[in-house]
Design a protein around this motif. Structure first.
Motif, PDB file in Angstrom:
ATOM      1  N   ARG A 572     -85.915  53.655 -67.212  1.00 34.64           N
ATOM      2  CA  ARG A 572     -87.329  53.955 -67.422  1.00 34.64           C
ATOM      3  C   ARG A 572     -88.245  52.818 -67.001  1.00 34.64           C
ATOM      4  NH1 ARG A 572     -85.036  53.320 -72.538  1.00 34.64           N
ATOM      5  NH2 ARG A 572     -84.846  55.563 -72.821  1.00 34.64           N
ATOM      6  N   ASP A 573     -87.775  51.575 -67.064  1.00 37.04           N
ATOM      7  CA  ASP A 573     -88.614  50.443 -66.658  1.00 37.04           C
ATOM      8  C   ASP A 573     -87.992  49.654 -65.514  1.00 37.04           C
ATOM      9  OD1 ASP A 573     -86.530  49.370 -67.996  1.00 37.04           O
ATOM     10  OD2 ASP A 573     -87.697  47.978 -69.211  1.00 37.04           O
ATOM     11  N   GLY A 574     -86.996  50.229 -64.864  1.00 37.76           N
ATOM     12  CA  GLY A 574     -86.412  49.586 -63.699  1.00 37.76           C
ATOM     13  C   GLY A 574     -85.471  48.451 -64.002  1.00 37.76           C
ATOM     14  N   ALA A 575     -84.978  48.347 -65.229  1.00 40.58           N
ATOM     15  CA  ALA A 575     -84.066  47.255 -65.565  1.00 40.58           C
ATOM     16  C   ALA A 575     -82.708  47.424 -64.907  1.00 40.58           C
ATOM     17  CB  ALA A 575     -83.897  47.155 -67.079  1.00 40.58           C
ATOM     18  N   GLY A 576     -82.340  48.621 -64.543  1.00 42.28           N
ATOM     19  CA  GLY A 576     -81.047  48.868 -63.923  1.00 42.28           C
ATOM     20  C   GLY A 576     -81.017  50.235 -63.291  1.00 42.28           C
ATOM     21  N   ALA A 577     -79.933  50.496 -62.572  1.00 43.37           N
ATOM     22  CA  ALA A 577     -79.775  51.778 -61.897  1.00 43.37           C
ATOM     23  C   ALA A 577     -78.295  52.044 -61.695  1.00 43.37           C
ATOM     24  CB  ALA A 577     -80.514  51.785 -60.553  1.00 43.37           C
ATOM     25  N   ALA A 578     -77.976  53.314 -61.459  1.00 43.30           N
ATOM     26  CA  ALA A 578     -76.622  53.730 -61.091  1.00 43.30           C
ATOM     27  C   ALA A 578     -76.742  54.463 -59.762  1.00 43.30           C
ATOM     28  CB  ALA A 578     -76.019  54.635 -62.162  1.00 43.30           C
ATOM     29  N   ILE A 579     -76.014  53.987 -58.763  1.00 39.79           N
ATOM     30  CA  ILE A 579     -76.131  54.496 -57.395  1.00 39.79           C
ATOM     31  C   ILE A 579     -74.782  55.053 -56.960  1.00 39.79           C
ATOM     32  CG2 ILE A 579     -76.737  53.904 -55.019  1.00 39.79           C
ATOM     33  CD1 ILE A 579     -78.285  51.480 -56.221  1.00 39.79           C
ATOM     34  N   ARG A 580     -74.805  56.266 -56.385  1.00 43.67           N
ATOM     35  CA  ARG A 580     -73.551  56.866 -55.926  1.00 43.67           C
ATOM     36  C   ARG A 580     -73.097  56.191 -54.633  1.00 43.67           C
ATOM     37  NH1 ARG A 580     -71.488  60.893 -57.944  1.00 43.67           N
ATOM     38  NH2 ARG A 580     -73.480  61.692 -58.722  1.00 43.67           N
ATOM     39  N   PHE A 645     -87.159  41.154 -50.655  1.00 40.79           N
ATOM     40  CA  PHE A 645     -87.863  42.220 -49.934  1.00 40.79           C
ATOM     41  C   PHE A 645     -87.772  42.056 -48.422  1.00 40.79           C
ATOM     42  CE2 PHE A 645     -90.341  43.025 -53.936  1.00 40.79           C
ATOM     43  CZ  PHE A 645     -89.974  44.358 -54.063  1.00 40.79           C
ATOM     44  N   GLU A 646     -87.912  40.827 -47.948  1.00 39.55           N
ATOM     45  CA  GLU A 646     -87.979  40.620 -46.491  1.00 39.55           C
ATOM     46  C   GLU A 646     -86.732  41.174 -45.794  1.00 39.55           C
ATOM     47  OE1 GLU A 646     -88.852  37.039 -43.309  1.00 39.55           O
ATOM     48  OE2 GLU A 646     -88.358  36.550 -45.383  1.00 39.55           O
ATOM     49  N   GLU A 647     -85.567  40.865 -46.317  1.00 39.89           N
ATOM     50  CA  GLU A 647     -84.338  41.334 -45.679  1.00 39.89           C
ATOM     51  C   GLU A 647     -84.045  42.784 -46.011  1.00 39.89           C
ATOM     52  OE1 GLU A 647     -79.562  40.205 -45.480  1.00 39.89           O
ATOM     53  OE2 GLU A 647     -80.945  39.019 -46.699  1.00 39.89           O
ATOM     54  N   ASP A 648     -84.168  43.158 -47.307  1.00 40.19           N
ATOM     55  CA  ASP A 648     -83.798  44.512 -47.704  1.00 40.19           C
ATOM     56  C   ASP A 648     -84.716  45.567 -47.113  1.00 40.19           C
ATOM     57  OD1 ASP A 648     -81.703  43.547 -49.143  1.00 40.19           O
ATOM     58  OD2 ASP A 648     -82.713  43.571 -51.084  1.00 40.19           O
ATOM     59  N   CYS A 649     -85.992  45.258 -46.951  1.00 39.61           N
ATOM     60  CA  CYS A 649     -86.906  46.237 -46.353  1.00 39.61           C
ATOM     61  C   CYS A 649     -86.578  46.487 -44.882  1.00 39.61           C
ATOM     62  CB  CYS A 649     -88.357  45.755 -46.480  1.00 39.61           C
ATOM     63  SG  CYS A 649     -89.009  45.892 -48.175  1.00 39.61           S
ATOM     64  N   ARG A 650     -85.934  45.522 -44.213  1.00 37.59           N
ATOM     65  CA  ARG A 650     -85.543  45.713 -42.823  1.00 37.59           C
ATOM     66  C   ARG A 650     -84.227  46.470 -42.702  1.00 37.59           C
ATOM     67  NH1 ARG A 650     -83.910  41.601 -40.645  1.00 37.59           N
ATOM     68  NH2 ARG A 650     -84.249  39.929 -42.172  1.00 37.59           N
ATOM     69  N   ARG A 651     -83.287  46.260 -43.653  1.00 37.58           N
ATOM     70  CA  ARG A 651     -81.938  46.772 -43.472  1.00 37.58           C
ATOM     71  C   ARG A 651     -81.604  47.984 -44.340  1.00 37.58           C
ATOM     72  NH1 ARG A 651     -77.829  41.838 -43.775  1.00 37.58           N
ATOM     73  NH2 ARG A 651     -76.482  43.541 -43.106  1.00 37.58           N
ATOM     74  N   ALA A 652     -82.241  48.115 -45.484  1.00 40.10           N
ATOM     75  CA  ALA A 652     -81.881  49.199 -46.403  1.00 40.10           C
ATOM     76  C   ALA A 652     -82.684  50.458 -46.101  1.00 40.10           C
ATOM     77  CB  ALA A 652     -82.128  48.760 -47.848  1.00 40.10           C
ATOM     78  N   THR A 653     -82.069  51.597 -46.411  1.00 42.86           N
ATOM     79  CA  THR A 653     -82.747  52.891 -46.258  1.00 42.86           C
ATOM     80  C   THR A 653     -83.639  53.177 -47.456  1.00 42.86           C
ATOM     81  OG1 THR A 653     -80.735  53.648 -45.158  1.00 42.86           O
ATOM     82  CG2 THR A 653     -82.372  55.318 -45.704  1.00 42.86           C
ATOM     83  N   VAL A 654     -83.165  52.796 -48.644  1.00 43.21           N
ATOM     84  CA  VAL A 654     -83.878  53.085 -49.886  1.00 43.21           C
ATOM     85  C   VAL A 654     -84.058  51.778 -50.657  1.00 43.21           C
ATOM     86  CG1 VAL A 654     -83.835  54.356 -52.071  1.00 43.21           C
ATOM     87  CG2 VAL A 654     -82.942  55.427 -49.985  1.00 43.21           C
ATOM     88  N   ILE A 655     -85.262  51.552 -51.182  1.00 43.93           N
ATOM     89  CA  ILE A 655     -85.571  50.386 -52.006  1.00 43.93           C
ATOM     90  C   ILE A 655     -85.923  50.876 -53.410  1.00 43.93           C
ATOM     91  CG2 ILE A 655     -87.094  48.421 -52.381  1.00 43.93           C
ATOM     92  CD1 ILE A 655     -85.348  47.977 -50.012  1.00 43.93           C
ATOM     93  N   VAL A 656     -85.242  50.330 -54.410  1.00 41.13           N
ATOM     94  CA  VAL A 656     -85.550  50.611 -55.810  1.00 41.13           C
ATOM     95  C   VAL A 656     -85.814  49.284 -56.491  1.00 41.13           C
ATOM     96  CG1 VAL A 656     -84.711  51.537 -58.003  1.00 41.13           C
ATOM     97  CG2 VAL A 656     -84.136  52.701 -55.862  1.00 41.13           C
ATOM     98  N   THR A 657     -86.959  49.169 -57.167  1.00 42.80           N
ATOM     99  CA  THR A 657     -87.314  47.910 -57.810  1.00 42.80           C
ATOM    100  C   THR A 657     -88.320  48.141 -58.921  1.00 42.80           C
ATOM    101  OG1 THR A 657     -88.270  45.716 -57.449  1.00 42.80           O
ATOM    102  CG2 THR A 657     -89.133  47.518 -56.105  1.00 42.80           C
ATOM    103  N   ARG A 658     -88.328  47.241 -59.892  1.00 46.54           N
ATOM    104  CA  ARG A 658     -89.351  47.283 -60.922  1.00 46.54           C
ATOM    105  C   ARG A 658     -90.554  46.432 -60.543  1.00 46.54           C
ATOM    106  NH1 ARG A 658     -87.262  44.499 -66.347  1.00 46.54           N
ATOM    107  NH2 ARG A 658     -89.355  45.067 -66.974  1.00 46.54           N
ATOM    108  N   LEU A 659     -90.449  45.718 -59.442  1.00 51.24           N
ATOM    109  CA  LEU A 659     -91.564  44.936 -58.927  1.00 51.24           C
ATOM    110  C   LEU A 659     -92.501  45.831 -58.112  1.00 51.24           C
ATOM    111  CD1 LEU A 659     -89.459  41.912 -57.661  1.00 51.24           C
ATOM    112  CD2 LEU A 659     -90.727  42.055 -59.811  1.00 51.24           C
ATOM    113  N   LYS A 660     -93.627  45.278 -57.703  1.00 51.43           N
ATOM    114  CA  LYS A 660     -94.528  45.998 -56.819  1.00 51.43           C
ATOM    115  C   LYS A 660     -94.145  45.669 -55.381  1.00 51.43           C
ATOM    116  CE  LYS A 660     -99.384  46.858 -55.822  1.00 51.43           C
ATOM    117  NZ  LYS A 660    -100.793  46.563 -56.194  1.00 51.43           N
ATOM    118  N   ALA A 661     -93.680  46.691 -54.675  1.00 53.26           N
ATOM    119  CA  ALA A 661     -93.211  46.466 -53.315  1.00 53.26           C
ATOM    120  C   ALA A 661     -94.374  46.163 -52.387  1.00 53.26           C
ATOM    121  CB  ALA A 661     -92.461  47.703 -52.821  1.00 53.26           C
ATOM    122  N   PRO A 662     -94.197  45.237 -51.418  1.00 54.54           N
ATOM    123  CA  PRO A 662     -95.270  44.931 -50.467  1.00 54.54           C
ATOM    124  C   PRO A 662     -95.515  46.112 -49.530  1.00 54.54           C
ATOM    125  CG  PRO A 662     -93.245  43.814 -49.856  1.00 54.54           C
ATOM    126  CD  PRO A 662     -92.997  44.421 -51.197  1.00 54.54           C
TER     127      PRO A 662
END
Length: 751
Positions: A572-580, A645-662
């Motif tokens: 609910r607050d982005g503290a964790g996730a479960a990804i298939r 963010f700099e690397e993951d936004c270039r390489r990942a398809t999906v971004i999940v975070t509790r921060l405010k993404a740029p």
């Protein structure tokens, strides 16, 4: 209605299937339904549909609309009462609107303030209930003051835990510093929503007391409702302690729970054993206990009155015993805490014995419908809970089997004493096995939907344990309660404890079978609706129309056999996730609480515990976050630090975070902290062209993979990505507080 159904079709289109024969079959069966008065139960069904529609509505629906429409349809039904078909349709619509109105009225009547943020503040309040737990006590406080919070925003009740609650008892006024959180919402869309249930109980915050708890003198006496609740809870606690100390061990905790409904002294391993054996329902004061208690009162009073020939011949002994049973059941309900399940069972019991007073059959689908209407009119929210669904579903299914169970009893009534005794035992065992089997099948869809678990050996566990509960434990409990004021109850509790120990031994044996607990994927809403409709159609009709149940039941089983699993669960607050991961199983990232993680795993049909090491193996993590290789060649990044963010936004398809993404993030799909604040706990399902989101607060959404149109992408004004930033703190909901608020209501089925 039969004549209306039999009217010829105006189109006259010939069909291969014999339409006249079909209309004649339907006409005969509808006429039988009318003759057997089986239209009345549909009033309760449509009343429940109205309640479901209310809880599906957005926001707070206006009250005048459903109430006004109910009045109009009710008046129209009265005006057309001579036309059965029109009258039936109008009554059904009026019942639906009455259910919607009941939900709206109930929501307004229990509306109370609730916290919206973490608060640490001094509080004062009266103790309403005290529950002993391992390592402390849990208190329900009716607040009289909270520093720093205005009276308009102060919760009416809070639930807090204390590590040392010596000397605390119901009715006392206490003061101390409390760390309070808003009642947590569901861990995933479709999961148990503690916040909703807490709002209907007037609980506006949960948490724990920090530091010393002081007892203070009350300047005013508490109200009569609080005084009565405190006195009842105090008596319950005293009897619970006496039973537990007399029996000792785990059997003492179970024995006390059977009598008073206080389950805090049952060790968690014992709870697990009872669940695995499929007999955990015996520790929840509900239908089984109410029937046994009321039945014991009824049998004892009737037997005593029958000993006096003058009374037996001149007075209605059966009705007098029914009145005594009703009074005894009411007292038992009050003393056991008057929980929702207990009150529902009391209403059903009172309706059944009330039918005896007016010379009506006690066990009928009509009486069950009346009980359902009374319960839902008083507490519409009960319809959404497993307790109501499982108990009424089981009773309805067993009532449909009653005619088949009478026959062997009549055929076995011939012969000598030994033959009749053997026949009676055989009939009793057949009835126990049959009713347990029917109840297990009837409640399985609700258990799969709410708890994602099935107990295939529950038939064995119930067949071995229920005779002990019915013949020894509950009669002993009644005798013990009667002897308690005289101080002669300890031998009775010890005798009852021997039977309870045997029940636990049976549970341990059955629970030790391989596959005693099957974890299944969460049942979808469509599957639950179809299976529930099948249960209704097999239980309500008295004619061959019940064969129509095969259609929705078959469709429901097809949906249940092919569940749609989510690809990502987000806290609910982005503290964790479960990804298939690409291997098909969920990988855990971040730091969600164990309770939330296990909710995700059970929803996916995964039997692993939250501390299983394999949950972290398929995630590549460092201090800045984690990356998981998902199916379809997608990479899902869980970002915990701005530097990622700099690397993951270039390489990942999906971004999940509790921060405010740029805004300059180039990932195909981004779900950041602003999204989670708006949606709460969220799940994601990846489709070839779209992304399907389901959230607790906003429901279902479908988006494209074009992340730039999803987010606010104004690259020209994008700020620089910080090279260094503090890591994301851990989840705001400590595990102990979350468990304290959730586990009592969500752990396992109670029916």
């Amino acid at each position: 209605m039969a004549r209306a159904v039999a009217l010829p079709l105006s189109s006259g289109i010939p069909l291969i299937w014999s339409l006249p024969d079909g209309r004649a079959w339907l006409s005969r069966n509808m006429a039988l339904e009318v003759e057997q008065r089986r239209l009345f139960p549909w009033i309760a069904i449509f009343f429940g549909i109205g309640i479901v529609l209310f809880f599906q509505a957005d926001g707070q629906p206006a009250l005048w609309a459903p109430v006004g429409a109910f009045g109009l349809f009710g008046a129209a039904a009265i005006a057309s009462r001579r036309h059965l078909t029109v009258f039936s349709i109008l009554i059904a619509l009026a019942a639906l609107l009455a259910g919607f109105s009941a939900g709206a009225i109930r929501a307004r009547s229990v509306a109370a303030p609730a916290l919206t943020r973490l608060v640490i503040a001094p509080v004062t309040g009266f103790i309403e209930t005290v529950e002993d737990r391992e390592g402390g006590k849990r208190l329900l406080l009716r607040l009289t003051g909270m520093m720093g919070v205005a009276d308009a925003g102060r919760p009416e009740r809070i639930r807090v835990s204390v590590r040392s609650g010596e000397g605390l008892s119901p009715g006392q006024l206490i003061a101390g510093t409390a760390r309070l959180l808003p009642p947590p919402q569901a861990a995933w869309p479709g999961g148990y929503d503690f916040a909703r249930d807490a709002s209907f109980k007037g609980i506006g915050a949960v948490g724990s007391m920090v530091g010393q708890v002081r007892r203070i003198d009350s300047p005013q006496r508490p109200g009569w409702s609080l005084w009565l609740a405190a006195r009842v809870d105090e008596a319950r606690n005293a009897l619970t302690e006496r039973i537990a100390s007399a029996i000792g061990g785990a059997a003492g905790g179970v024995g006390a729970a059977l009598v008073t409904g206080k389950r805090g002294l049952i060790p968690e391993p014992t709870n697990d054993v009872l669940r695995a054996a499929g007999i955990y329902h015996i520790v929840s004061i509900s239908g089984l206990h109410m029937v046994l208690a009321a039945g014991t009162f009824f049998w004892v009073v009737r037997a005593l009155l029958a000993l006096a020939p003058g009374v037996a011949l001149l007075w209605p002994v059966k009705k007098m015993a029914a009145v005594a049973a009703m009074a005894g059941a009411t007292i038992y309900c009050i003393f056991s805490g008057s929980d929702v399940a207990t009150e529902r069972s009391l209403v059903m019991t009172l309706v059944m014995f009330g039918a005896i007073l007016v010379d009506r059959p006690a066990l009928s689908i009509r009486n069950l419908s009346i009980a359902a209407l009374i319960v839902l009119a008083r507490e519409p929210e009960a319809l959404l809970g497993p307790s109501f669904q499982m108990s009424f579903g089981a009773v309805a299914a067993m009532m449909a089997l009653v005619p088949l169970m009478h026959r062997p009893r009549l055929e076995g009534a011939r012969g000598g004493f030994v033959a009749r005794g053997v026949s009676w035992i055989g009939t009793a065992m057949l009835g126990l096995v049959t009713t347990t089997l029917v109840a297990s099948f009837a409640t399985a869809p609700f258990a799969a939907y709410h708890f994602q678990s099935l107990n295939p050996y529950g038939l064995i566990g119930n067949a071995l344990a229920l005779p002990l509960v019915s013949l020894i434990v509950m009669p002993s409990a009644l005798l013990g309660v009667l002897a308690y004021p005289f101080g002669l109850d300890r031998p009775i509790w010890q005798f009852m404890g021997m039977a309870v120990s045997q029940v636990l031994d049976v549970s341990a044996w059955v629970g030790g079978f391989s596959g005693s607990t099957l974890v299944v994927p969460a049942l979808g809403g469509a599957a639950l609706v179809l299976l529930s409709l099948g249960l209704i159609l097999v239980s309500v009709p008295a004619s061959a129309l019940r064969w129509m149940a095969l259609v929705p039941a078959g469709a429901g089983l097809a949906f249940a056999a092919t569940p749609d699993r989510y690809d990502v669960f987000i806290d609910r607050d982005g503290a964790g996730a479960a990804i298939r991961a690409k291997g098909g199983r969920l990988a855990l990232v971040g730091r969600p609480s164990d309770f939330v993680a296990e909710q995700w795993l059970r929803a996916d049909g995964d039997a692993r515990n939250a501390d299983d090491g394999s949950l972290r193996q398929e995630a590549k993590c460092d201090a800045a976050g984690c990356v998981v290789a998902a199916a379809g060649g997608r990479w899902v990044a869980f970002v915990q630090d701005f530097t990622a963010f700099e690397e993951d936004c270039r390489r990942a398809t999906v971004i999940v975070t509790r921060l405010k993404a740029p805004p300059i993030c180039k990932a195909s799909f981004v779900l950041d902290g602003d999204d989670l604040k708006e949606r709460g706990a969220t799940t994601i399902r990846f489709n070839p062209e779209t992304v399907e989101l389901r959230s607790v607060r906003k429901g279902r959404e479908v988006r494209t993979w074009a992340g730039k149109e999803v987010h606010r992408a104004d690259v020209s004004s994008a700020p620089e990505i910080p090279r260094r930033a503090r890591p994301v703190p851990e989840q705001d909901f400590p595990e102990e507080d979350l468990n304290a608020s959730d586990e009592s209501s969500t752990s396992r089925p109670m029916h």
